[in-house]
Scaffold this motif. Structure first.
Motif: not given
Ligand SMILES: NC(=O)c1ccc[n+]([C@@H]2O[C@H](COP(=O)([O-])OP(=O)(O)OC[C@H]3O[C@@H](n4cnc5c(N)ncnc54)[C@H](O)[C@@H]3O)[C@@H](O)[C@H]2O)c1
Ligand SMILES: O=c1ccn([C@@H]2O[C@H](COP(=O)(O)OP(=O)(O)O[C@H]3O[C@H](CO)[C@@H](O)[C@H](O)[C@H]3O)[C@@H](O)[C@H]2O)c(=O)[nH]1
Length: 349
Positions: A113-120, A142-155, A158-164
């Motif tokens: 449940g812990r992710l560090v994501f390389s956005s831009t 755009k692909s990175k922004l989509m992932i940020e949005e997905i991670l926000s929803d997953y947080r 699903y309580d999947l904690n992430s740092v972008c």
């Protein structure tokens, strides 16, 4: 095998990922590199186990999560050339968005449940603070922004904690000289200019001299890779304490393409003609970070990121044996598609 200090590093054989594996090992973690070597290098995997695999392959991911009990996941694996994303957007949505969805699914399956994501910084049209409007001007951003949005929803769900981390232009190289920036084909400014100075590529040029900037060339915020990976190690520590969020990582200072070239010529002690091409599709004019939130919350302090140190360490890497060995001692045939060149300007300053 239970291993509480293990950290999964997707893309760990790449430029930033390999520096991060080194920093993680130095901080007492065990970096487990998972990479398909599309742009990464086996020689860069020196600080922990190496697993050959693709983040788009659920079975390979499942096997990895069954073998280790990861404290956190760092997700660097992606396609990341701005210009290529304009000509081949499917590659970017499939690898970046598709690969991240598969990774998240494997993490959920394993209860990780812990992710560090390389956005831009490319998620912004014009960068500023994290709350600045996000209008990416190319499919990569755009692909990175989509992932940020997905991670926000997953947080939330699903309580999947992430740092972008929205990083700006990663640059420089570790002081050891054994790892650095090297892709094939290389599209990034600093390595391409250095390769051109060493006679390795024939077609280096500046993309655009008609931007609304002081010298007409595009301005970027160059952040030393060593400073970037320090923030990542800090984020793993803080994720364990429940930290989450989105942070810019840059210096707040911008340099034009022309200024970067002057710094390279000064370090190398040699020059080449400045050739100008039209703007590269998808390039914004200026990208400069406001990293005050990271400075405040993470203690982010980019001490290696003055332009002189960036260029010195990158040049050290490019002129040392390790870089030459990696390229097999051969002259590169690297050539990226260029639009019609205008008359070269032979200003050597
Ligand atoms: N370099 C920069 O200036 C910069 C700036 C902002 C964000 N980023 C992001 O940082 C991350 C790392 O960038 P980098 O500059 O180190 O790039 P890189 O190309 O050197 O590294 C990417 C690594 O990921 C691997 N990879 C790619 N697709 C994969 C897949 N499907 N499965 C497994 N491995 C795969 C590659 O082989 C490579 O080792 C990327 O997510 C990039 O978007 C980079
Ligand atoms: O041969 C070259 C290569 C690049 N440039 C220019 O140099 C600048 C920087 O380009 P490059 O090094 O390719 O980086 P960016 O396109 O700014 O993108 C980097 O920085 C972004 C964040 O700012 C990240 O999201 C990307 O992953 C990362 O590749 C741009 O104006 C380019 O047009 C040239 O003029 N000639």
């Amino acid at each position: 095998m239970a291993d509480r200090a293990a950290v999964l590093v997707t893309g760990g054989a790449g430029y930033i990922g390999s520096h991060c594996c080194k920093a993680l090992a130095e901080a007492g973690y065990r970096p487990v590199c998972f990479d398909n070597f599309s742009t990464g290098h086996r020689r860069f995997v020196k600080w922990g186990p190496m697993i050959t695999g693709d983040v788009r392959d659920p079975r390979q991911l499942q096997a990895v999560f069954q073998s280790y009990d990861f404290s956190a996941v760092m997700h660097f694996a992606a396609s990341s050339s701005v210009g290529e994303s304009v000509t081949d957007p499917q590659k970017y949505y499939a690898n970046n968005v598709g690969g991240t969805l598969a990774l998240l699914s494997a993490m959920r399956g394993a209860g990780s449940g812990r992710l560090v994501f390389s956005s831009t910084g490319a998620v912004y049209g014009n960068a500023g603070s994290e709350s600045a409007p996000r209008f990416p001007v190319n499919p990569y951003g755009k692909s990175k922004l989509m992932i940020e949005e997905i991670l926000s929803d997953y947080r939330q769900a699903y309580d999947l904690n992430s740092v972008c981390f929205r990083y700006f232009n990663a640059s420089g190289a570790d002081a050891c000289g054994a790892i650095g920036e090297c892709r094939d084909p290389e599209t990034h400014l600093i390595p391409r200019a250095m390769m051109a100075l060493q006679g390795e590529i024939p077609d280096f040029g500046i993309f655009g001299d008609d931007y609304d900037t002081p010298d007409g060339t595009a301005v970027r915020d160059y952040i030393h890779v060593t400073d970037l990976v320090s923030a990542h190690v800090q984020a793993v520590n803080m994720l364990m304490g429940g930290m989450r969020g989105v942070y810019n990582l840059g210096t707040g200072v911008g340099y034009s393409v022309s200024e970067v070239l002057s710094a390279i010529f000064a370090e190398a002690g040699s020059k080449m003609p400045r050739v100008y091409y039209p703007r590269r599709p998808g390039d914004p004019s200026v990208l400069i970070a406001d990293s005050s939130v990271a400075r405040m919350h993470l203690g982010f302090n980019p001490i290696h990121s003055n332009l002189g140190t960036i260029i010195r360490t990158a040049w050290n890497w490019h002129t040392k044996g390790a870089f030459e060995q990696l390229r097999g001692g051969r002259r590169s045939t690297v050539s990226i598609s260029l639009q019609r060149a205008r008359s070269p300007n032979h200003d050597l300053n």
